[in-house]
Scaffold this motif. Structure first.
Motif, PDB file in Angstrom:
ATOM      1  N   ALA A  55     -12.479 -18.628  -5.827  1.00  0.00           N
ATOM      2  CA  ALA A  55     -12.188 -17.808  -4.588  1.00  0.00           C
ATOM      3  C   ALA A  55     -12.787 -16.424  -5.061  1.00  0.00           C
ATOM      4  O   ALA A  55     -12.716 -15.486  -4.038  1.00  0.00           O
ATOM      5  CB  ALA A  55     -10.738 -17.726  -4.496  1.00  0.00           C
ATOM      6  N   VAL A  56     -13.138 -16.217  -5.959  1.00  0.00           N
ATOM      7  CA  VAL A  56     -13.755 -14.971  -6.486  1.00  0.00           C
ATOM      8  C   VAL A  56     -14.866 -14.219  -5.544  1.00  0.00           C
ATOM      9  O   VAL A  56     -14.492 -13.092  -5.186  1.00  0.00           O
ATOM     10  CB  VAL A  56     -13.956 -14.591  -7.985  1.00  0.00           C
ATOM     11  CG1 VAL A  56     -15.299 -15.309  -8.511  1.00  0.00           C
ATOM     12  CG2 VAL A  56     -13.972 -13.116  -8.537  1.00  0.00           C
ATOM     13  N   ALA A  57     -15.854 -14.975  -5.559  1.00  0.00           N
ATOM     14  CA  ALA A  57     -17.049 -14.590  -4.454  1.00  0.00           C
ATOM     15  C   ALA A  57     -16.380 -14.305  -2.928  1.00  0.00           C
ATOM     16  O   ALA A  57     -16.829 -13.149  -2.541  1.00  0.00           O
ATOM     17  CB  ALA A  57     -18.250 -15.478  -4.527  1.00  0.00           C
ATOM     18  N   GLU A  58     -15.813 -15.116  -2.575  1.00  0.00           N
ATOM     19  CA  GLU A  58     -15.226 -14.712  -1.337  1.00  0.00           C
ATOM     20  C   GLU A  58     -14.346 -13.543  -1.176  1.00  0.00           C
ATOM     21  O   GLU A  58     -14.472 -12.617  -0.240  1.00  0.00           O
ATOM     22  CB  GLU A  58     -14.587 -15.934  -0.467  1.00  0.00           C
ATOM     23  CG  GLU A  58     -14.490 -15.860   1.052  1.00  0.00           C
ATOM     24  CD  GLU A  58     -13.638 -17.053   1.526  1.00  0.00           C
ATOM     25  OE1 GLU A  58     -13.845 -17.271   2.650  1.00  0.00           O
ATOM     26  OE2 GLU A  58     -12.672 -17.573   0.945  1.00  0.00           O
ATOM     27  N   PHE A  59     -13.641 -13.330  -2.322  1.00  0.00           N
ATOM     28  CA  PHE A  59     -12.731 -12.207  -2.102  1.00  0.00           C
ATOM     29  C   PHE A  59     -13.278 -10.890  -2.352  1.00  0.00           C
ATOM     30  O   PHE A  59     -13.271  -9.858  -1.728  1.00  0.00           O
ATOM     31  CB  PHE A  59     -11.385 -12.344  -3.253  1.00  0.00           C
ATOM     32  CG  PHE A  59     -10.590 -11.203  -3.247  1.00  0.00           C
ATOM     33  CD1 PHE A  59      -9.624 -11.256  -2.120  1.00  0.00           C
ATOM     34  CD2 PHE A  59     -10.563 -10.163  -3.976  1.00  0.00           C
ATOM     35  CE1 PHE A  59      -8.602  -9.991  -1.778  1.00  0.00           C
ATOM     36  CE2 PHE A  59     -10.126  -9.032  -3.768  1.00  0.00           C
ATOM     37  CZ  PHE A  59      -8.961  -9.179  -2.711  1.00  0.00           C
ATOM     38  N   VAL A  60     -14.614 -10.835  -3.189  1.00  0.00           N
ATOM     39  CA  VAL A  60     -15.304  -9.821  -3.401  1.00  0.00           C
ATOM     40  C   VAL A  60     -16.088  -9.395  -2.115  1.00  0.00           C
ATOM     41  O   VAL A  60     -16.074  -8.107  -1.917  1.00  0.00           O
ATOM     42  CB  VAL A  60     -16.240  -9.833  -4.539  1.00  0.00           C
ATOM     43  CG1 VAL A  60     -17.334  -8.872  -4.554  1.00  0.00           C
ATOM     44  CG2 VAL A  60     -15.499  -9.981  -5.959  1.00  0.00           C
ATOM     45  N   ALA A  61     -16.355 -10.268  -1.349  1.00  0.00           N
ATOM     46  CA  ALA A  61     -17.192  -9.904  -0.019  1.00  0.00           C
ATOM     47  C   ALA A  61     -16.223  -9.568   0.906  1.00  0.00           C
ATOM     48  O   ALA A  61     -16.618  -8.899   1.641  1.00  0.00           O
ATOM     49  CB  ALA A  61     -17.762 -11.518   0.632  1.00  0.00           C
ATOM     50  N   ALA A  62     -14.869  -9.965   1.016  1.00  0.00           N
ATOM     51  CA  ALA A  62     -13.805  -9.396   1.783  1.00  0.00           C
ATOM     52  C   ALA A  62     -13.567  -7.794   1.418  1.00  0.00           C
ATOM     53  O   ALA A  62     -13.473  -7.126   2.308  1.00  0.00           O
ATOM     54  CB  ALA A  62     -12.640 -10.200   1.632  1.00  0.00           C
ATOM     55  N   VAL A  63     -13.838  -7.600   0.201  1.00  0.00           N
ATOM     56  CA  VAL A  63     -13.467  -6.262  -0.218  1.00  0.00           C
ATOM     57  C   VAL A  63     -14.560  -5.241   0.187  1.00  0.00           C
ATOM     58  O   VAL A  63     -14.344  -4.400   0.666  1.00  0.00           O
ATOM     59  CB  VAL A  63     -13.279  -5.887  -1.971  1.00  0.00           C
ATOM     60  CG1 VAL A  63     -13.458  -4.664  -2.339  1.00  0.00           C
ATOM     61  CG2 VAL A  63     -12.229  -6.863  -2.617  1.00  0.00           C
ATOM     62  N   ARG A  64     -15.868  -6.087   0.058  1.00  0.00           N
ATOM     63  CA  ARG A  64     -16.931  -5.164   0.505  1.00  0.00           C
ATOM     64  C   ARG A  64     -16.985  -4.825   1.987  1.00  0.00           C
ATOM     65  O   ARG A  64     -17.451  -3.955   2.590  1.00  0.00           O
ATOM     66  CB  ARG A  64     -18.392  -6.155   0.020  1.00  0.00           C
ATOM     67  CG  ARG A  64     -18.952  -6.033  -1.114  1.00  0.00           C
ATOM     68  CD  ARG A  64     -20.220  -6.831  -1.063  1.00  0.00           C
ATOM     69  NE  ARG A  64     -20.668  -6.818  -2.566  1.00  0.00           N
ATOM     70  CZ  ARG A  64     -21.382  -5.737  -3.325  1.00  0.00           C
ATOM     71  NH1 ARG A  64     -21.771  -4.814  -2.370  1.00  0.00           N
ATOM     72  NH2 ARG A  64     -21.738  -6.229  -4.571  1.00  0.00           N
ATOM     73  N   HIS A  65     -16.493  -5.956   2.728  1.00  0.00           N
ATOM     74  CA  HIS A  65     -16.337  -5.986   4.053  1.00  0.00           C
ATOM     75  C   HIS A  65     -15.468  -4.704   4.653  1.00  0.00           C
ATOM     76  O   HIS A  65     -15.657  -3.913   5.390  1.00  0.00           O
ATOM     77  CB  HIS A  65     -15.796  -7.251   4.818  1.00  0.00           C
ATOM     78  CG  HIS A  65     -15.688  -7.218   6.403  1.00  0.00           C
ATOM     79  ND1 HIS A  65     -16.654  -7.393   7.261  1.00  0.00           N
ATOM     80  CD2 HIS A  65     -14.440  -7.012   7.051  1.00  0.00           C
ATOM     81  CE1 HIS A  65     -16.164  -7.348   8.299  1.00  0.00           C
ATOM     82  NE2 HIS A  65     -14.833  -7.078   8.188  1.00  0.00           N
ATOM     83  N   SER A  66     -14.273  -4.667   3.935  1.00  0.00           N
ATOM     84  CA  SER A  66     -13.095  -3.850   4.243  1.00  0.00           C
ATOM     85  C   SER A  66     -13.355  -2.353   3.727  1.00  0.00           C
ATOM     86  O   SER A  66     -12.752  -1.563   4.284  1.00  0.00           O
ATOM     87  CB  SER A  66     -11.760  -4.339   3.774  1.00  0.00           C
ATOM     88  OG  SER A  66     -11.493  -5.374   4.554  1.00  0.00           O
ATOM     89  N   PHE A  67     -14.250  -2.405   2.587  1.00  0.00           N
ATOM     90  CA  PHE A  67     -14.328  -0.997   2.128  1.00  0.00           C
ATOM     91  C   PHE A  67     -15.818  -0.979   1.771  1.00  0.00           C
ATOM     92  O   PHE A  67     -16.157  -1.124   0.773  1.00  0.00           O
ATOM     93  CB  PHE A  67     -13.640  -0.923   0.667  1.00  0.00           C
ATOM     94  CG  PHE A  67     -12.127  -1.118   0.730  1.00  0.00           C
ATOM     95  CD1 PHE A  67     -11.107  -0.076   1.017  1.00  0.00           C
ATOM     96  CD2 PHE A  67     -11.358  -2.418   0.531  1.00  0.00           C
ATOM     97  CE1 PHE A  67      -9.893  -0.268   1.089  1.00  0.00           C
ATOM     98  CE2 PHE A  67      -9.912  -2.503   0.699  1.00  0.00           C
ATOM     99  CZ  PHE A  67      -9.298  -1.487   0.810  1.00  0.00           C
TER     100      PHE A  67
END
Ligand code: DP6
Length: 400
Positions: A318-330
């Motif tokens: 799940a780590v790659a998708e979570f990092v992408a989510a962080v990049r999206h929101s921040f």
């Protein structure tokens, strides 16, 4: 007969740890005894570590310490408490009839130099790694082999948990002299290889209230903290130990988040109140809950200590998708490779559904950067003499 060595020198490294059941509050300020047990994850030293060289010599005229290249006051009480403790253990070892492995006298003064491989300015708690490393290096130099919880704890309570790798509990103990207030490994670092840790370094200007002062006010004023320590933490320790043993990420993640939230609730219940979380921290909390709600399971979990930085646990899938989510929101202000440090994480595209679930709230630059790491081992001794931070004269080597 061998002539006495002029200088005994040892260099060690020690890890940072992050608590998933938090320590907050002392029952004894002098001995640093906690009001509840705590449990932490040791982070890998490839990404975050302290390196410390300790040296003793009959030529030294005073105790001296250099932190990140700058000389600091070696008379500070916590450093002196660690030194007193280690010298007491070394004396005890001698009187117990063990062969003294080192001919150097216990009355000799010590020189210590310590550096972190991560920026102090990032606001990451470094005192735990620092005091664990100090205790470990001093133990080698003075030939002490017993449990070092007491030595590290006198520097900083949470430091005793950095004496071991993997998953570590600090048992609060019951005795007034603190002999049973010790750290113990719950599971080794190899136990849960899929577990990943992301440190989200949050931009913040103000310096928060230090842990020592903060928890003292909490103990004096927060009835919620007393209730937590007495009525809630014992069962939480048992449950967290089970989650770790069984590698139950769902329950591990949920309890980690709840315990972080409860710790910050006791801070708000402190009078005057203490707030460590920033607006960005709260945005990270919402991001994690939205991410998990979208997946209908706990795939990421946050925890926050006495500062605004978030530490996130996920599994490797799940780590790659979570990092992408962080990049999206921040949306990062630093370019791609500077934004993500540490372990490599594959870039992935977010689905439109997940983007919609994360919402329109976006904060450019809210997260300065991410350090990706994993669970790691405990302190290590570096055998290479080239690793020493102090030269043959016992003074810091000139920076290369
Ligand atoms: C919120 O160990 O830094 O990180 O014993 O006074 O040095 P002292 O405090 P310290 O407190 C750590 C508090 C915490 C929670 C934790 O690590 O368990």
């Amino acid at each position: 007969m061998a002539s006495e060595k002029r200088l005994e020198v040892v260099t060690c490294t020690a890890p940072v740890n992050i608590a998933v059941i938090k320590y907050w509050g002392k029952r004894d300020e002098e001995l640093i005894l906690p009001i509840n047990s705590s449990l932490s994850v040791t982070l890998h030293q490839d990404q975050l570590k302290t390196t410390t060289t300790a040296a003793i010599s009959r030529d030294f005229t005073e105790d001296r310490i250099w932190l990140n290249g700058r000389e600091e006051d070696a008379g500070q009480p916590r450093l002196q408490a660690c030194l007193r403790e280690i010298r007491r253990l070394a004396r005890k070892r001698r009187s117990d009839g063990h062969e003294d492995p080192l001919p150097l006298s216990l009355s000799y003064k010590v020189h210590v130099a310590s550096v972190n491989n991560f920026p102090t300015a990032a606001g990451l708690a470094s005192s735990a790694a620092g005091y664990a490393c100090l205790a470990y290096a001093l133990a080698r130099v003075y030939g002490v082999e017993s449990d070092l919880s007491e030595v590290a704890r006198r520097g900083s309570g949470s430091a005793c948990r950095s004496l071991y790798g993997g998953f570590v509990e600090w048992q609060m103990g019951e005795r007034a002299d603190g002999k049973d207030s010790i750290a113990r490994q719950v599971a080794p670092e190899s136990h849960w290889p899929e577990l990943r840790v992301l440190i989200l370094v949050v931009s913040t200007e103000r310096k928060p209230t230090g842990s020592t002062a903060g928890m003292q006010t909490s103990v004096e004023t927060s009835a919620l903290l007393r209730f937590r320590a007495e009525a809630l933490v014992p069962a939480r320790m048992a449950e967290m130990t089970r989650c770790v043993r069984e590698r139950d990420f769902q329950a591990f993640g949920q309890l980690t988040m709840k315990d972080s939230n409860q710790f910050h609730a006791t801070c708000l219940d402190t009078f005057p109140p203490i707030s460590y979380l920033s607006d960005t921290s709260r945005r990270v909390i919402h991001l994690v809950h939205r991410f998990n709600a979208h997946h209908r399971r706990t795939k990421a979990a946050y925890t926050f200590d006495a500062g605004a930085n978030a530490v996130i646990f996920t599994l490797d899938d799940a780590v790659a998708e979570f990092v992408a989510a962080v990049r999206h929101s921040f949306p990062p202000e630093l370019n791609g490779d500077k934004f993500l440090k540490g372990l490599p994480v594959e870039p992935v595209l977010l689905s439109d559904e997940l983007k919609a679930a994360l919402g329109a709230d976006r904060t450019p630059g809210g997260i300065k950067y991410i350090i990706a790491t994993r669970v790691g081992p405990g302190p290590q001794v570096l055998d290479d003499p080239g690793a020493h931070l102090l030269g043959p004269d016992g003074l810091p080597k000139a920076a290369a």
